[in-house]
Design a protein around this motif. Structure first.
Motif: not given
Lengths: 196, 196
Positions: A121-138, A157-165
Motif C-alpha cells: 500500500r505504498i501508492k496510498e501512503l504517498l496519497q496520504r502525504l499529499s492530502d495532509t501535513d505529515v511531518k515525520e514518517i517512522i 522515495l519519501l526523502k525526495t518528497a521532502g519529509i522527515k523519515v
C-alpha cells in the motif's frame, strides 16, 4: 479413510504454524467439546470475518471504517508509523507510548516471493502525504532482509518528497545478552547509543 | 476494546496448546482469508461435530456406530488394546501392525484432578469381557504417573477375571540415545531385552 475429522484436521493444518500433529490434536479436541462451545467458536469466526474490514485510510484491520485510531481526534496527525501488518499496529499500540497514526503496507518487498512495489500500500501512503501535513514518517518494518529493503526503498522515495523519515532503533532487546547478540544488532546498539 | 477479532482470539486461545500470541496470529490470519476459505473452515468444524460420535462398543471417535474397527470382521476379536484417548487409537492404527480391537477409557486415573474409576470407561470394558471371548488385554495407557496407575489398577482387576493382561513395552525410542535416556526407561529396556 477420509472422515469429517480428517477434513477438519486438514483445515486446521492450513493455519499458519500448525503442523499435522497439532492439527490432529485440535480437531479431536474440537469434536469432543460440548455443542455450545463449538457453536460459540463458529459464531466467533463468522462474526470476526463479517465485521472486520480494512480501514480505507491506514489499511489496518478494524470493525469500523475509518478505524478507531484514524478517527481519534486526540492522536498526533503529523506522524505516521509505517508497518508491515495489522498485528504490528496492535503490538506497537500495546507498547503504549506512540500517539501518532499508522499505515499498514500489508507485506514487505520480496522479489523472490513475487512481492513488488505495487503489491504494497505504498501508492496510498504517498496519497496520504499529499492530502495532509505529515511531518515525520517512522518506518517500523521488520528488521529482516525484506523489511530492511522496504525501509530503504521507502526512505529514498519519501526523502525526495521532502519529509522527515526515521527508522525504529536496532538494539538489544530487554533481557538480552551482549555476549550472545549478533554483530548487526550489537553494531546498531552501539551506533544508536543514548546519553544517560 | 472488545472487538469481534478479540473474541475470535479468545476462542482460539481456548484450544489446547495455543497461547495468546498464536491465538492472535490465527485470528488475524482467519479474518484475512477469502470468504470461501472461511466458509470451508466453518463447514468442516460443523460437519465434524455433527457426524463424529463415540462408538458404543469401544468408545472410539467415529463417523458411524459401531466404529469401522469394531465392525471389521477381519480383525482379531480375541485381543483388546486399552488406550486413554481416541488419538491413541489413531496413533496405533498408523503404526500398522496391530489387528485386534480397542477400548478407549477417555482419560487416566488421576485422583488429584478428580478423575476416579467411575469417570473412565472401565465398567464398559468389563461388560465387553463378559459378552465375548477375549483372550488378551493389552494395556496401552501412557507411560506417565497417571497412565501407570491406571495400568496397575486394570491389571489387578482383569487378572481376577482370569484374563491374560499385557502392558506395551517400555524401552528406548527409535533414534534415541542411551547416554541421555532416563533411568526408568533404560531399566525397562534392559528388562524387556529380546533375543536377536
Amino acid at each position: 479413510m477420509d472422515t469429517p475429522l480428517d477434513r477438519l484436521t486438514e483445515q486446521f493444518r492450513r493455519l499458519p504454524g500448525i503442523g499435522i500433529k497439532t492439527a490432529r490434536k485440535l480437531a479431536y479436541y474440537m469434536v469432543q467439546q460440548p455443542q455450545e462451545q463449538v457453536d460459540a467458536f463458529i459464531s466467533a469466526v463468522r462474526s470476526a470475518k463479517e465485521t472486520m474490514c480494512f480501514c480505507s485510510v491506514c489499511f489496518n484491520l478494524a470493525s469500523q471504517d475509518p478505524c478507531p485510531i484514524c478517527s481519534d481526534e486526540t492522536r498526533d496527525r503529523s506522524t505516521i508509523c509505517v508497518v508491515e501488518t495489522p498485528q504490528d499496529v496492535m503490538a506497537i499500540e500495546r507498547s503504549g507510548d506512540y500517539r501518532g497514526l499508522y499505515h499498514v503496507l500489508h507485506g514487505a518487498l520480496s522479489p523472490l516471493d513475487g512481492v513488488g512495489v505495487d503489491d504494497l500500500r505504498i501508492k496510498e501512503l504517498l496519497q496520504r502525504l499529499s492530502d495532509t501535513d505529515v511531518k515525520e514518517i517512522i518506518i517500523a518494518t521488520d528488521p529482516d532482509v525484506e523489511g530492511e529493503a522496504t525501509a530503504l526503498y521507502l526512505a529514498r522515495l519519501l526523502k525526495t518528497a521532502g519529509i522527515k523519515v526515521t527508522r525504529i532503533a536496532r538494539g538489544l532487546p530487554m533481557g538480552g545478552d551482549i555476549e550472545y547478540a549478533d554483530e548487526a544488532t550489537l553494531a546498531g546498539a552501539v551506533a544508536n547509543r543514548q546519553e544517560m
